[in-house]
Design an enzyme around this catalytic site. Structure first.
Site, PDB file in Angstrom:
ATOM      1  N   LYS A 114       0.856  -1.181   0.000  1.00  0.00           N
ATOM      2  CA  LYS A 114       0.000   0.000   0.000  1.00  0.00           C
ATOM      3  C   LYS A 114       0.900   1.241   0.000  1.00  0.00           C
ATOM      4  CE  LYS A 114      -0.756   1.924   4.349  1.00  0.00           C
ATOM      5  NZ  LYS A 114      -1.458   2.320   5.511  1.00  0.00           N
ATOM      6  N   HIS A 140      -2.303  -4.954   5.081  1.00  0.00           N
ATOM      7  CA  HIS A 140      -1.815  -5.877   6.111  1.00  0.00           C
ATOM      8  C   HIS A 140      -2.840  -6.117   7.219  1.00  0.00           C
ATOM      9  CE1 HIS A 140      -0.457  -2.102   8.039  1.00  0.00           C
ATOM     10  NE2 HIS A 140      -0.724  -2.752   9.131  1.00  0.00           N
ATOM     11  N   LYS A 155      -4.201  -9.872   9.859  1.00  0.00           N
ATOM     12  CA  LYS A 155      -4.324  -9.984  11.316  1.00  0.00           C
ATOM     13  C   LYS A 155      -5.313 -11.092  11.663  1.00  0.00           C
ATOM     14  CE  LYS A 155      -3.398  -5.119  12.321  1.00  0.00           C
ATOM     15  NZ  LYS A 155      -2.190  -5.174  13.130  1.00  0.00           N
ATOM     16  N   GLU A 186      -4.496   5.442  17.307  1.00  0.00           N
ATOM     17  CA  GLU A 186      -3.061   5.243  17.527  1.00  0.00           C
ATOM     18  C   GLU A 186      -2.576   6.296  18.518  1.00  0.00           C
ATOM     19  OE1 GLU A 186      -1.123   4.069  13.384  1.00  0.00           O
ATOM     20  OE2 GLU A 186      -2.186   5.956  13.260  1.00  0.00           O
ATOM     21  N   ASP A 223      -4.635   7.171   4.234  1.00  0.00           N
ATOM     22  CA  ASP A 223      -3.708   6.254   4.902  1.00  0.00           C
ATOM     23  C   ASP A 223      -4.452   5.159   5.679  1.00  0.00           C
ATOM     24  OD1 ASP A 223      -0.964   5.689   5.383  1.00  0.00           O
ATOM     25  OD2 ASP A 223      -1.188   6.396   7.446  1.00  0.00           O
ATOM     26  N   HIS A 227      -7.694   0.245   5.530  1.00  0.00           N
ATOM     27  CA  HIS A 227      -7.916  -0.623   6.698  1.00  0.00           C
ATOM     28  C   HIS A 227      -9.355  -0.557   7.228  1.00  0.00           C
ATOM     29  CE1 HIS A 227      -3.702  -0.858   6.402  1.00  0.00           C
ATOM     30  NE2 HIS A 227      -3.390   0.176   7.149  1.00  0.00           N
ATOM     31  N   LYS A 251      -4.468   9.840  15.011  1.00  0.00           N
ATOM     32  CA  LYS A 251      -3.152   9.734  15.642  1.00  0.00           C
ATOM     33  C   LYS A 251      -3.169  10.563  16.917  1.00  0.00           C
ATOM     34  CE  LYS A 251      -0.331   8.743  11.623  1.00  0.00           C
ATOM     35  NZ  LYS A 251      -0.051   7.373  12.078  1.00  0.00           N
TER      36      LYS A 251
HETATM   37  N1  LIG Z   1       7.738   0.625   6.744  1.00  0.00           N
HETATM   38  C1  LIG Z   1       6.591   0.120   7.102  1.00  0.00           C
HETATM   39  O1  LIG Z   1       6.353  -0.300   8.233  1.00  0.00           O
HETATM   40  C2  LIG Z   1       5.464  -0.002   6.087  1.00  0.00           C
HETATM   41  C3  LIG Z   1       4.217  -0.442   6.527  1.00  0.00           C
HETATM   42  C4  LIG Z   1       3.202  -0.611   5.600  1.00  0.00           C
HETATM   43  C5  LIG Z   1       3.444  -0.327   4.280  1.00  0.00           C
HETATM   44  N2  LIG Z   1       4.672   0.130   3.858  1.00  0.00           N
HETATM   45  C6  LIG Z   1       4.879   0.381   2.429  1.00  0.00           C
HETATM   46  O2  LIG Z   1       5.991  -0.392   1.982  1.00  0.00           O
HETATM   47  C7  LIG Z   1       6.707   0.305   0.994  1.00  0.00           C
HETATM   48  C8  LIG Z   1       8.161   0.405   1.383  1.00  0.00           C
HETATM   49  O3  LIG Z   1       8.285   1.087   2.597  1.00  0.00           O
HETATM   50  P1  LIG Z   1       9.661   1.282   3.353  1.00  0.00           P
HETATM   51  O4  LIG Z   1       9.326   1.982   4.619  1.00  0.00           O
HETATM   52  O5  LIG Z   1      10.426   0.019   3.425  1.00  0.00           O
HETATM   53  O6  LIG Z   1      10.446   2.284   2.360  1.00  0.00           O
HETATM   54  P2  LIG Z   1      11.939   2.773   2.464  1.00  0.00           P
HETATM   55  O7  LIG Z   1      12.482   2.531   3.835  1.00  0.00           O
HETATM   56  O8  LIG Z   1      11.978   4.135   1.882  1.00  0.00           O
HETATM   57  O9  LIG Z   1      12.703   1.762   1.474  1.00  0.00           O
HETATM   58  C9  LIG Z   1      12.609   1.782   0.115  1.00  0.00           C
HETATM   59  C10 LIG Z   1      13.916   1.247  -0.473  1.00  0.00           C
HETATM   60  O10 LIG Z   1      13.833   1.391  -1.895  1.00  0.00           O
HETATM   61  C11 LIG Z   1      15.160   1.503  -2.383  1.00  0.00           C
HETATM   62  N3  LIG Z   1      15.183   2.320  -3.590  1.00  0.00           N
HETATM   63  C12 LIG Z   1      14.738   3.592  -3.731  1.00  0.00           C
HETATM   64  N4  LIG Z   1      14.972   4.018  -4.980  1.00  0.00           N
HETATM   65  C13 LIG Z   1      15.558   2.995  -5.648  1.00  0.00           C
HETATM   66  C14 LIG Z   1      16.028   2.820  -6.969  1.00  0.00           C
HETATM   67  N5  LIG Z   1      15.937   3.771  -7.904  1.00  0.00           N
HETATM   68  N6  LIG Z   1      16.566   1.645  -7.290  1.00  0.00           N
HETATM   69  C15 LIG Z   1      16.706   0.643  -6.390  1.00  0.00           C
HETATM   70  N7  LIG Z   1      16.255   0.738  -5.114  1.00  0.00           N
HETATM   71  C16 LIG Z   1      15.700   1.912  -4.754  1.00  0.00           C
HETATM   72  C17 LIG Z   1      15.956   2.205  -1.305  1.00  0.00           C
HETATM   73  O11 LIG Z   1      17.170   1.511  -1.190  1.00  0.00           O
HETATM   74  P3  LIG Z   1      18.560   2.097  -1.758  1.00  0.00           P
HETATM   75  O12 LIG Z   1      18.712   3.453  -1.186  1.00  0.00           O
HETATM   76  O13 LIG Z   1      19.560   1.098  -1.292  1.00  0.00           O
HETATM   77  O14 LIG Z   1      18.404   2.098  -3.237  1.00  0.00           O
HETATM   78  C18 LIG Z   1      15.143   2.004  -0.020  1.00  0.00           C
HETATM   79  O15 LIG Z   1      15.841   1.249   0.911  1.00  0.00           O
HETATM   80  C19 LIG Z   1       5.987   1.637   0.808  1.00  0.00           C
HETATM   81  O16 LIG Z   1       5.074   1.507  -0.249  1.00  0.00           O
HETATM   82  C20 LIG Z   1       5.254   1.821   2.126  1.00  0.00           C
HETATM   83  O17 LIG Z   1       4.095   2.598   1.972  1.00  0.00           O
HETATM   84  C21 LIG Z   1       5.680   0.294   4.755  1.00  0.00           C
END
Ligand SMILES: NC(=O)c1ccc[n+]([C@@H]2O[C@H](COP(=O)([O-])OP(=O)(O)OC[C@H]3O[C@@H](n4cnc5c(N)ncnc54)[C@H](OP(=O)(O)O)[C@@H]3O)[C@@H](O)[C@H]2O)c1
Length: 511
Positions: free
Chosen positions: A170, A200, A204, A238, A258, A263, A362
């Site tokens: 998402k 997600h 649950k 939250e 969001d 959800h 929030k």
């Molecule tokens: N975090 C959570 O708990 C959570 C929960 C629910 C949903 N989500 C969803 O999951 C997704 C990912 O979230 P996240 O928090 O993991 O994001 P993030 O921490 O920003 O990670 C994204 C990764 O993508 C890589 N990236 C960016 N540009 C790139 C490119 N051009 N080529 C190759 N790799 C690239 C980056 O690695 P490099 O810098 O090494 O390239 C970065 O580590 C999003 O859609 C978010 O909405 C996240």
């Protein structure tokens, strides 16, 4: 040769009479593998599955991102994540599991990276016996979803329904038009049966239990309609603020996009849908789509029955916390709603006239998610007025988190020589009854994807139906001229305007 990813097998010795399912050998490629989601959720969930022997020994993970890591460095980084976030202790299983994890350095926007990835996956198939079975997980910022899908198609990696799946995180679109356009793009490369859109919440245990509760018990269904239910309240509160996600949250449009569109709408759909003919992906999702199509935001002569609010400075658990607009990297004067409440009506025979009140926010005083169905008053009061005034309506509460369970509030006679009433709860608590920790949502979802079971994933028409419901509010609130933003103190239950949304004789539950 076509290869099937899933093969149900019964292991009666280990599982009693439960049907245990083990996926076929496969490679899971995670795009964005150096990010937060992979470290905090995906790898710990896969590790927990490996510990419970739910994954075949050939199972392989390929992490795709830009920064330079060797396989060993990548595994070390993930190991720390597992030590911190897994629900099991880091143990011997890790070494074995980690041997199947590889890192692939590439650029999501460079078609050549996908050609090389294809070659790398082919090599791993030969070395690890993964038989050409693949799942691609898009754990990146949503702006990359389209380029990844397009490049997978160009590199000839889309495969078939039997051997290739794609998992999309998402948010799926930021409004109806962008969701439709993303669906078209995805479906130009993959067949819908290959696509796993993640919400997600559906992973649950307690959300899935809504279906079991409703459809494995005969006593509730006759009451589950406008004749007996007065209204429904769905709350997701939250205590956290936006933390470091300020710019993302702001750009994503706050709690409406969001939380409500995905959800809370899923919770509404599971609560309100008709009984499906079978517990199968398309039958369940057909019913969800039907009920979502019947759902609208309520409105009266003053406009939509909806309130958006934003937190001000306040206190949470005895600590001072700052206002949304003072959070790091949030635009000064941002009008983003960190609290949304709205009344939704479901225009069908079952629910005519039963309001569904949804709220999420929030910086609320408590972290709590629940669905509460309030029953109608008794049709006739036989008790004298002094006693009758003590009678409260029955409430059935499905607690999603924390303290997962179900409770039914009923009226009882207090022990005394006269008639005096008190509301009491009949309570079922997951933790106490089953004495095991519930698996994390991502464990279930990743396993289902590898098994080829789409029941807990959102179908294209479903995600569009959910967007269609909230579009009137998006149109209203995206307009910077609209001046209806309200404010609430952090640590409170939201703006005072929220209580006015409730129709006469109803009020928000105190949680
Ligand atoms: N975090 C959570 O708990 C959570 C929960 C629910 C949903 N989500 C969803 O999951 C997704 C990912 O979230 P996240 O928090 O993991 O994001 P993030 O921490 O920003 O990670 C994204 C990764 O993508 C890589 N990236 C960016 N540009 C790139 C490119 N051009 N080529 C190759 N790799 C690239 C980056 O690695 P490099 O810098 O090494 O390239 C970065 O580590 C999003 O859609 C978010 O909405 C996240």
């Amino acid at each position: 040769m076509t290869i099937q990813l899933s093969a149900p097998i019964v292991n009666p010795l280990r599982e009693g009479l439960r049907l245990e399912r083990t996926p076929k050998p496969a490679i899971l490629t995670i795009f964005g593998a150096s990010g937060d989601l992979t470290e905090r959720k995906l790898i710990p969930a896969l590790y927990d599955l490996a510990r419970e022997r739910r994954l075949p020994p050939e199972f392989t993970v390929v992490g795709f991102a830009r920064r330079p890591y060797s396989d060993e460095e990548f595994r070390e980084r993930l190991k720390e994540g597992v030590a911190r976030y897994s629900r099991n202790k880091l143990g011997n299983v890790w070494e074995n599991f980690a041997r199947g994890i590889y890192y692939f350095q590439g650029d999501l926007e460079d078609p050549a990276s996908y050609q090389q990835l294809g070659e790398f996956l082919g090599k791993l198939d030969r070395e690890r016996g993964t038989q050409g079975n693949r799942a691609f997980y898009l754990a990146t910022a949503p702006s990359y979803f389209k380029p990844i899908i397009e490049n997978l198609g160009l590199a000839g990696l889309a495969g078939t329904v039997r051997n290739t799946r794609v998992v999309i995180e998402k948010p799926f679109g930021h409004d109806l038009a962008s969701a439709q356009s993303l669906n078209q793009m995805v479906q130009s490369v993959f067949q819908e049966k290959q696509v796993y859109r993640i919400d997600h919440y559906l992973g649950k245990e307690t959300v899935q239990n809504i279906l079991v509760f409703r459809f494995a018990n005969a006593i509730f269904e006759p009451l589950w309609n406008h004749r007996y239910i007065d209204h429904v309240q769905i709350t997701v509160a939250e205590t956290v603020g936006v933390e470091n996600r300020g710019p993302y949250y702001d750009e994503a449009g706050g709690a409406l996009r969001d939380m409500i569109q995905n959800h809370l709408m899923q919770m509404l759909a599971l609560t309100a849908m008709e009984p499906p003919a079978a517990f199968e992906a398309d039958t369940v999702r057909d019913e969800k789509v039907k009920v979502l199509r019947a759902t609208t935001v309520a409105r009266d002569s003053n406009g939509f029955k909806a309130v958006r609010g934003q937190y001000l400075d306040g206190w949470i658990a005895g600590e001072p916390v700052s206002a949304y607009r003072s959070e790091p990297r949030v635009r000064p004067g941002a009008k983003t709603g960190t609290y949304i409440t709205a009344r939704f009506d479901i225009n069908n025979w079952r629910w005519k006239g039963v309001p569904f009140y949804l709220r999420t926010g929030k910086r609320m005083p408590k972290r709590v998610s629940e669905i509460a169905l309030q029953f109608k008053d008794v049709p006739h009061q036989m008790f004298p007025s002094m006693v009758a005034s003590q009678v409260s309506p029955n409430i059935l509460v499905m607690r999603i988190q924390p303290d997962e369970g179900i409770s039914l509030r009923i009226e009882a006679k207090r022990p005394a020589p006269d008639i005096a009433l008190r509301s009491v709860n009949m309570d079922f608590r997951y933790g106490e009854t089953f004495e095991v920790a519930s698996p994390e949502a991502y464990e279930r979802l990743l396993l289902d994807c590898l098994l080829g079971d789409q029941t807990l994933f959102t179908r294209a028409d479903e995600v569009e139906a959910a967007w269609r419901i909230v579009m009137p509010l998006i149109h209203q609130w995206d307009n910077e001229e609209t001046n209806d933003l309200t404010f609430y103190e952090a640590g409170s239950w939201g703006p005072t305007e929220a209580s006015k949304l409730m129709d006469t004789g109803r009020r928000w539950r105190r949680l």
